[in-house]
Design a protein around this motif. Structure first.
Motif, mmCIF file in Angstrom:
data_model
loop_
_atom_site.group_PDB
_atom_site.id
_atom_site.type_symbol
_atom_site.label_atom_id
_atom_site.label_comp_id
_atom_site.label_asym_id
_atom_site.label_seq_id
_atom_site.Cartn_x
_atom_site.Cartn_y
_atom_site.Cartn_z
ATOM 1 N N MET A 25 -119.413 -67.707 0.432
ATOM 2 C CA MET A 25 -118.587 -68.605 -0.343
ATOM 3 C C MET A 25 -119.504 -69.544 -1.131
ATOM 4 O O MET A 25 -120.508 -70.028 -0.619
ATOM 5 N N ARG B 182 -108.193 -68.396 -10.784
ATOM 6 C CA ARG B 182 -107.568 -69.236 -9.753
ATOM 7 C C ARG B 182 -106.123 -68.767 -9.605
ATOM 8 O O ARG B 182 -105.359 -68.775 -10.569
ATOM 9 N N MET C 183 -109.212 -73.042 -4.478
ATOM 10 C CA MET C 183 -109.942 -71.792 -4.296
ATOM 11 C C MET C 183 -109.876 -70.954 -5.568
ATOM 12 O O MET C 183 -108.830 -70.859 -6.210
ATOM 13 N N TYR C 184 -110.995 -70.350 -5.895
ATOM 14 C CA TYR C 184 -111.128 -69.451 -7.030
ATOM 15 C C TYR C 184 -111.681 -68.122 -6.538
ATOM 16 O O TYR C 184 -112.224 -68.034 -5.442
ATOM 17 N N GLU C 185 -111.569 -67.109 -7.403
ATOM 18 C CA GLU C 185 -112.177 -65.820 -7.138
ATOM 19 C C GLU C 185 -113.092 -65.472 -8.301
ATOM 20 O O GLU C 185 -112.682 -65.520 -9.457
ATOM 21 N N GLU D 66 -115.210 -62.419 -9.796
ATOM 22 C CA GLU D 66 -115.414 -60.976 -9.720
ATOM 23 C C GLU D 66 -116.470 -60.580 -10.732
ATOM 24 O O GLU D 66 -116.342 -60.900 -11.915
ATOM 25 N N ARG E 26 -116.959 -59.340 -5.269
ATOM 26 C CA ARG E 26 -116.074 -60.504 -5.313
ATOM 27 C C ARG E 26 -116.603 -61.581 -4.395
ATOM 28 O O ARG E 26 -117.079 -61.307 -3.301
ATOM 29 N N GLU E 27 -116.467 -62.806 -4.864
ATOM 30 C CA GLU E 27 -116.931 -63.956 -4.103
ATOM 31 C C GLU E 27 -115.898 -65.066 -4.219
ATOM 32 O O GLU E 27 -115.340 -65.290 -5.290
ATOM 33 N N GLU E 28 -115.625 -65.749 -3.110
ATOM 34 C CA GLU E 28 -114.733 -66.899 -3.153
ATOM 35 C C GLU E 28 -115.518 -68.126 -3.595
ATOM 36 O O GLU E 28 -116.692 -68.297 -3.239
ATOM 37 N N GLN F 273 -115.027 -72.295 -3.749
ATOM 38 C CA GLN F 273 -114.227 -73.450 -3.316
ATOM 39 C C GLN F 273 -114.647 -74.677 -4.112
ATOM 40 O O GLN F 273 -115.837 -74.985 -4.218
#
Length: 90
Positions: free
Chosen positions: A1, A35, A67-69, A71, A84-86, A88
């Motif tokens: 993260m 998001r 939280m966002y993603e 890619e 993919r990574e989260e 914050q």
């Protein structure tokens, strides 16, 4: 993260390497930053290669807390790979 404080804009770097220790050349790389499924940013990653490692670099500026993603899609030889990574934001 990956963590951000609200108001930060910074480079996020993703190291690409072969699990088998083989040489690999990233031909192109794109990122999508979203998001809750809504795209906030996207574009080309800068591909940095010093002969020993390859780094994909993108500058992100999350607008909201939460939280966002992230890619990342990149092409190596005849393969299209994704990560993919989260992210914050607090």
């Amino acid at each position: 993260m990956i963590k951000f404080l609200k108001g930060e804009d910074k480079h996020v770097k993703f190291r690409v390497h072969s699990a088998k220790g083989e040489d690999m050349i990233v031909e192109s790389a794109l990122y999508r930053f979203a998001r809750y499924g809504d795209e906030e940013a996207s574009g080309k990653c800068e591909i940095l290669n010093d002969g020993q490692q390859t780094i994909l670099d993108m500058k992100l500026y999350p607008r909201e807390i939460g939280m966002y993603e992230l890619e990342i899609t990149y092409i190596v030889a005849d393969e299209t790979l994704k990560h993919r990574e989260e992210v914050q934001v607090i």
